[in-house]
Write a protein that holds these residues in place. Structure first.
Motif, short mmCIF file in Angstrom:
data_model
loop_
_atom_site.label_atom_id
_atom_site.label_comp_id
_atom_site.label_asym_id
_atom_site.label_seq_id
_atom_site.Cartn_x
_atom_site.Cartn_y
_atom_site.Cartn_z
N UNK A 70 1.09 -1.30 -0.21
CA UNK A 70 0.42 0.73 0.00
C UNK A 70 0.82 1.22 -0.14
N UNK A 71 0.77 2.12 -1.21
CA UNK A 71 1.82 3.56 -1.11
C UNK A 71 0.26 4.16 -1.97
N UNK A 102 14.41 -1.39 -5.83
CA UNK A 102 13.88 -0.63 -5.17
C UNK A 102 13.32 -1.72 -3.88
N UNK A 103 13.64 -0.90 -2.30
CA UNK A 103 13.02 -1.52 -1.57
C UNK A 103 11.45 -0.53 -1.51
N UNK A 104 11.14 -1.60 -1.06
CA UNK A 104 9.21 -1.50 -0.69
C UNK A 104 9.25 -1.31 0.88
N UNK A 157 4.67 -3.14 4.71
CA UNK A 157 4.17 -3.03 6.13
C UNK A 157 3.16 -2.43 6.14
N UNK A 158 2.56 -1.91 5.31
CA UNK A 158 1.07 -0.62 5.49
C UNK A 158 0.10 -1.71 4.66
N UNK A 159 0.60 -2.77 4.05
CA UNK A 159 -0.21 -3.37 3.38
C UNK A 159 -0.62 -4.94 4.24
N UNK A 182 14.08 -7.08 5.22
CA UNK A 182 14.19 -6.17 3.91
C UNK A 182 13.13 -6.48 3.05
N UNK A 183 12.52 -5.64 2.22
CA UNK A 183 11.45 -5.90 1.25
C UNK A 183 11.81 -5.45 0.12
#
Length: 259
Positions: free
Chosen positions: A40-41, A197-199, A204-206, A250-251
């Motif tokens: 989620x972004x 890219x690190x997301x 975490x929001x998702x 990390x994702x």
């Protein structure tokens, strides 16, 4: 050390012998079509436009967001004209359904998983993909490779089944710093990095949104599923579990092109 080994063995057995088979029985009843943690972004226009334009159910939006984010690193995104796509580790098949719906310009969309939930999914192993060389133009792999016993074989197999100039779109979690090993494995398999890219924050929001829904499902699940409730909650990193609190991993999402 012994407790860590026992814990890893338990989760291996749970994933291979319990989780998938319970989902095969109950996925339709509880409307579970995705198994990723979500993305989620609010500032990611490309991903949010794809979700909005295709009328996504709110409960599935975080899962679909992770698929779109992964595909968005492809150089031709959102147009994927005349490409043959393979998802390795497609789980319930919700991802291939979404991709078919949102990217109709693809020539074909194939899903493969170790445990095939439905007849349209190919049964196969990520270490030995059951496809001929150069069978696909895009391979997508989401939140799956950290479970593989030999990730290098996975990257080698992706390279084999991709046509020259084909792309591998990948998303997964790793301990901080271990993403360098992933980059080395991909390069060794004959890939050139297009983008990475690190997301983590967006996942975490998702994850928080996904966990709310799954926690509600567990409340109404049969008693023998509730027996594994804590393990399921750890699997989807629900708030309060060790995985959520420690956040040691990390994702990352990345795209490579086959040289």
């Amino acid at each position: 050390m012994l407790l860590q080994l026992l814990s890893r063995f338990y989760f291996f057995v749970f994933d291979r012998l319990i989780c998938y088979h319970l989902l095969k029985i109950y996925s339709a009843q509880f409307k579970i079509r995705f198994m990723n943690l979500g993305y989620v972004n609010d500032n990611d226009g490309a991903v949010n436009n794809a979700i909005r334009e295709n009328g996504v159910e709110e409960s599935e939006a975080p899962h679909i967001g992770l698929y779109e984010k992964t595909l968005s690193l492809h150089p031709q995104y959102p147009s994927l004209n005349d490409c043959r796509l393979l998802e390795v580790g497609c789980g319930q098949g919700g991802g291939i359904d979404w991709i078919n719906r949102s990217h109709p310009s693809l020539t074909s969309v194939t899903g493969m998983d170790r445990v095939a939930i439905r007849d349209s999914i190919v049964t196969g192993d990520a270490h030995d993909l059951p496809f001929k060389p150069s069978s696909f133009d895009i391979v997508i792999n989401i939140e799956s490779s950290h479970l593989y016993r030999n990730p290098q074989l996975f990257f080698d197999e992706c390279s084999r089944v991709l046509s020259k100039g084909g792309h591998l779109c990948w998303t997964d979690l790793r301990f901080d710093g271990d993403e360098k090993q992933v980059l080395n494995q991909a390069e060794k398999a004959g890939f050139k990095l297009v983008s990475i890219e690190e997301i983590t924050d967006s996942v975490i929001r998702g994850m928080e949104k996904v966990a709310q829904r799954y926690d509600q499902i567990l409340l109404t699940a049969p008693w023998y599923i509730k027996l594994f409730g804590d393990t399921f909650r750890k699997t989807y990193c629900a708030p309060g579990t060790e995985a959520y609190v420690k956040r040691e991993k990390r994702y990352w999402t990345a795209c490579w092109v086959k040289k």
